[in-house]
Structures are given as C-alpha cells and as structure tokens.
Design an enzyme around this catalytic site. Sequence first.
Site, PDB file in Angstrom:
ATOM      1  N   HIS A   1      14.368  23.194  92.111  1.00  0.00           N
ATOM      2  CA  HIS A   1      13.910  23.980  90.759  1.00  0.00           C
ATOM      3  C   HIS A   1      12.571  22.660  90.562  1.00  0.00           C
ATOM      4  O   HIS A   1      12.336  22.153  88.949  1.00  0.00           O
ATOM      5  CB  HIS A   1      14.589  23.775  89.273  1.00  0.00           C
ATOM      6  CG  HIS A   1      15.937  24.729  89.152  1.00  0.00           C
ATOM      7  ND1 HIS A   1      17.361  24.526  89.576  1.00  0.00           N
ATOM      8  CD2 HIS A   1      16.493  25.890  89.254  1.00  0.00           C
ATOM      9  CE1 HIS A   1      17.769  24.904  89.643  1.00  0.00           C
ATOM     10  NE2 HIS A   1      17.116  25.835  90.081  1.00  0.00           N
ATOM     11  N   CYS A   2      12.199  22.346  91.501  1.00  0.00           N
ATOM     12  CA  CYS A   2      10.826  21.278  91.852  1.00  0.00           C
ATOM     13  C   CYS A   2      11.098  20.262  90.682  1.00  0.00           C
ATOM     14  O   CYS A   2      10.026  19.599  89.767  1.00  0.00           O
ATOM     15  CB  CYS A   2       9.498  22.157  90.666  1.00  0.00           C
ATOM     16  SG  CYS A   2       8.771  23.268  91.349  1.00  0.00           S
ATOM     17  N   ALA A   3      12.833  19.947  90.809  1.00  0.00           N
ATOM     18  CA  ALA A   3      12.788  18.320  89.813  1.00  0.00           C
ATOM     19  C   ALA A   3      14.466  17.311  90.445  1.00  0.00           C
ATOM     20  O   ALA A   3      14.752  17.868  90.337  1.00  0.00           O
ATOM     21  CB  ALA A   3      14.075  18.983  88.219  1.00  0.00           C
TER      22      ALA A   3
END
Length: 393
Positions: free
Chosen positions: A342-344
């Site tokens: 999740h791009c995290a």
Amino acid sequence: MAQRIYLDNAATSWPKPELVYDAADLFLRKLGAASGRGGYQNALEANRIVERTRRGIARLIGAGNSNQVAFTCSGTDSLNLAIQGILRPGDHVVTTHCEHNSVLRPLQAMQEMARVEISFVPCDEQGTVSPNAVREALRPETRLVAVIHASNVTGALQPVGEIGQILSKHQALLLVDAAQSLGHVPIDVHDFEIDLLAAPGHKGLLGPLGTGLLYIREGVEQHLRPLRLGGTGTQSNEDSQPDTLPEKYEAGNHNLPGLAGLAAAVEWLEARTIEQIHSRHMQMTEQLIDGLAAIDGIRIVGPRSTAQRTSVVSFAADGYDPQEFAVCLDVSAGVECRAGLHCAPRMHAALGSDRTGGLVRLSPGWSTTDEEIELALSAIATLAESLIKYPHG
Ligand SMILES: Cc1ncc(COP(=O)(O)O)c(C=O)c1O
C-alpha cells in the site's frame, strides 16, 4: 453483468454521487471554457466553478479565506508542493513510520539533494503515533513535522490536534496528509493548528481523479516556493510567477471537469454532513471486523474499536500471499480490493507484515451495502477455508 463489489475506496472512491458525473459532463459538453483567462460569459462561468469549489473546500476544513486553498492534481502533487516548497538545505524534519511514499519519497529526495535530516517517530501495533514521541524528536532547527492523519493501512487516526498544540509553541510547521481522512472525519485546520493540509479530491471527497488541494495557513505562503511555474492569466507582463494566492501555486489551466465534479461532491457531502457519513462508515467497519474475526485463518491488523479510526480494514490470511488472495477474491466473487504494501513500506515493517508481502485491505465507501459486505465476508471465508482443506504445496 458480473457481480462487482468495490472495496477499494482508499485508492479512489467509486462510484461517485450522480451529480458529480452530471457536473463534469455539463462542463465538458456545454461550457468547455478555460478559467482565469477570457472575459466572455462562459469563461466567467468557468471562473465561478473554480471559486465555488475553492469556497466549498474552505468551508469543509474551516479555512476562512478560500484563497488559502490551492488546487493540485492529486494528494501526491500537494505533498510534493508542501515538502519541496518549504524545506531548505540543512533543515530537520520529523515524520512517522506510518507515512505513504508520497511523503517518504519527496523527503528522501530532499535528504539527498538538500542535506535535509529526517527523524522517524515510531508507531504502536495499531499504527498510532504518540504526540510525546513527536515532541521528543523536535530540535531547534526542525522546520517541518509531516504526519499522516489516517493510516491507509490500518485506518488508525493520529492525534493530529495534540501534535498541533505541541507545535504551536515551536517554529516547526505542521503538514498533515489528509488523503484518508478528508471527507471521512471532521477536520478544522484552526482547531488542529495545521499549517499545511494536503489531500486528494478523488478519495473521501468523492470528486473525480486528477484533483487535489493544499491548504496553506495565512503567512506560510511567504516561505512556500511554488514548484510549477507558468501562465496564470494574471500579471502577464511580469517575468516572474505572481506572489498572490492562489495563482502562485496554480500555473497552467485548471482541471475544470474535475473541479466541477469536486464542487458538486463537496456540496453533496455538506448536505449529508461528515458526521453522518463517518457513522455509516463505522457501521460497515464493525460489520467487517466482526465478520473477519469469526473466520479461521484470518488475522485483522489495526484497531478493533471504531473509536479512533476510518473504514480501512486490513488483514492477513494465513498461508496466502496477499496479492494472490486479492486476485482470488476478484475472480471468485468480484470483490475488488488492494493487497501488498500500500505504498507504505515503513508502516508494514512496523507491523511486521512486510515479511509476508503486506496485507489485504478492504475499504468500503458511501454506497457500499451491508449485503455487499456479507458477500465479501463469505468469499473471504470460502477462500480461507479452502486453504485449510487444501494447503499449498
Ligand atoms: C495516505 C496517503 N497519502 C497520499 C496518497 C496519495 O494520493 P494520490 O493518490 O491522490 O496521489 C495516498 C493515496 O493512496 C494515501 O493513501
């Protein structure tokens, strides 16, 4: 038509309220003029659309002066403007492990290009940061504190108001990434003492893709360099970018179909109130959490209580790669959700889910029904059960 259960509203909201489509369509078909340039009737109408959208956003966040809201093309664009526009060589920044790559990567680039130093504040197993940890990370030369408001992985809400209070006695500016909170929970930039608030228009605000905004507290614009320079339709005889707001940050033509849709979306949200929308989201979150907790082999990550969260619910499915699980959900039941990191990446590392390829994330929206949630839960249960019966390998 094949069943489609859209549970990826944290990526972008869909469907939009009907009047959002109508407003974008009306603009494209009937109006079509650029804003801020011509003096003819339809061009003036285009100006009015932009200003109506700006005033709507300003009302929603309690900004007072709507000129302090600049339009961008996404949450990422707004965060880049805030981070690259504020930081100077040698500055110190405080941020958290919960941030999205749209904060982490611009910060990393500033570290490489401008010797900016970054301190990371950890989070607990819910994905929440302690305001005291932020206080302890501050230095006299701290220029910016960049904090996500609601996690796009666990849905946890950060104590942004308390962080704002701490910073009110410090020279550092508070940048809030409201990508997952604006349109979900009430936000008042004055109450929270926020200096810069970045958000997309296409997630919780229910506007079209290609829209975003940055709120800039009065006075902060004196320190915020624009990243995009060019025509504004104003002061055309000047060689340099106008210093006045919002033109300073809005070179080039506006995304008018997007902004027309966003104005309609904001008015739709106002008519329902954010509190009512949040309360419906929390009903669905409870339904998801209770349903997932009852499935063998599924482990929910993040807050179980609905007290301080949004409607993002993530889980691990024992023995499954999250991407594989999400593809199976789509193929078997038309459930559309997002899996992976999740791009995290730092957030997943903090939660330990990076070791297993991340998590599966469900994010219902305003139009999701209880029945759709039940269908999704039943598809998840069937998949989890099939792995218990027929383990891989
Ligand atoms: C927390 C967070 N910040 C920033 C962004 C970037 O927003 P956009 O997709 O509009 O660029 C996202 C999008 O997923 C997000 O979840």
